[in-house]
Design an enzyme around this catalytic site. Sequence first.
Site, PDB file in Angstrom:
ATOM      1  N   TYR A 270     105.637  76.285  -3.384  1.00 60.81           N
ATOM      2  CA  TYR A 270     105.980  76.357  -4.937  1.00 60.81           C
ATOM      3  C   TYR A 270     106.815  76.342  -5.340  1.00 60.81           C
ATOM      4  O   TYR A 270     107.756  77.219  -4.393  1.00 60.81           O
ATOM      5  CB  TYR A 270     104.648  77.070  -4.975  1.00 60.81           C
ATOM      6  CG  TYR A 270     104.145  78.763  -5.013  1.00 60.81           C
ATOM      7  CD1 TYR A 270     105.644  79.049  -5.514  1.00 60.81           C
ATOM      8  CD2 TYR A 270     104.279  79.536  -4.142  1.00 60.81           C
ATOM      9  CE1 TYR A 270     105.507  81.320  -4.984  1.00 60.81           C
ATOM     10  CE2 TYR A 270     103.765  80.486  -3.739  1.00 60.81           C
ATOM     11  CZ  TYR A 270     104.081  81.431  -4.305  1.00 60.81           C
ATOM     12  OH  TYR A 270     104.533  83.190  -4.065  1.00 60.81           O
ATOM     13  N   HIS A 320     109.382  78.447  -0.793  1.00 61.30           N
ATOM     14  CA  HIS A 320     110.232  77.832  -1.559  1.00 61.30           C
ATOM     15  C   HIS A 320     111.181  76.914  -0.445  1.00 61.30           C
ATOM     16  O   HIS A 320     111.877  77.148   0.784  1.00 61.30           O
ATOM     17  CB  HIS A 320     111.370  77.930  -2.563  1.00 61.30           C
ATOM     18  CG  HIS A 320     110.225  79.293  -3.360  1.00 61.30           C
ATOM     19  ND1 HIS A 320     109.551  78.975  -3.506  1.00 61.30           N
ATOM     20  CD2 HIS A 320     110.300  80.447  -3.741  1.00 61.30           C
ATOM     21  CE1 HIS A 320     108.840  79.930  -4.353  1.00 61.30           C
ATOM     22  NE2 HIS A 320     109.705  81.247  -4.437  1.00 61.30           N
TER      23      HIS A 320
END
Length: 354
Positions: A270, A320
């Site tokens: 995400y 990430h």
Amino acid sequence: MLLKKKLCIGALFCGILFFMFATHTIQKNNVLSTLVEAPRTTARSIIKNHTQSQAVTQSVQQHSCSCSTCVADLGISEWFDQRFDRKQQPYLTTEGKKVDPLALKWWLALQRSVDGTIEEVMKKMFTVISPPPVEELRQPSRCRTCAVVGNSGNLLQFKYGAVIDSHSIVFRMNKAMTLGFEQHVGNKTTHHFMYPESAVDLKPGVHLVLLPFKLRDLQWVTSALSTGEIKTTYVRVKERVEADKDKVIVVNPTFFKYTHDHWTEHHGRYPSTGMLAIVFALHLCDEVSVFGYGADLQGNWHHYWEDNKYAGAFRKTGVHNADFESEIISKLNTEGKIKLYPKVKKQANLKLYG
């Protein structure tokens, strides 16, 4: 013989008269044609000018803000237009559509959550905090200039404090502080992004912008501004937080999924806090400037308020994709949608962290 001669002379005379009549007629028709065509040409010119005037008027009407350049204006960057969805609702409200079921399912799977439904949790949350006002969103008559300030140590290499504070809105995030660093980072804050594990107390008038990565985070902000009953998420968290209850903004889980789909393109589990803050600004602001992202000029990774012995600690977070996110931010800069500081030809070692 004489008769034939007279007939020839008469025929010649008639021919001359016919030629003169025909010539006169042609000239007259040409004049009439010119007289008729002139108004037509003039009419075409008037229609063309009117059409052009309408196009200019429509262009002005489609200008999404009163700034000289506006982030949401279409036709400037095809790359941007393919990704930017102006219909997205960046934060939760008590009105409008429910959270998209597919986005909600994806969001609930990001981190360990709790029992209950988002509708139940939101209902209780909005008894403690006030729904964001409609004017938080973009208005054509307004020019909102925003500075998104990351926490990179590279801010210490420059004195951007006055430039940052000159923006009408200043976003900061997580544990960011300004005291003692004003000449580098400024001292103005209007919106502060945080989640329970990064929470700090805020000054009066500052918006608390909650980035909820799980349902428990919505419960936490309700508790932190009222009873203080929630003490842990997956770690110990701040039980109470000082902030104005009427200035809390909770980022919409659907907006997380939109950022993941349209901007980071499924790179990483995400998007990072830094990436979410920039995309949020693209939807809230008319002009966006970005500061304090990436390693310092020596390649060290640390927050500007601390010395970090482990300079590479922030490069890989496990969830990430900093490399891809940095490419997107650089692209936003080259497409003219944000102003990236420091202004250098090549953004070397540009990685993101909050």
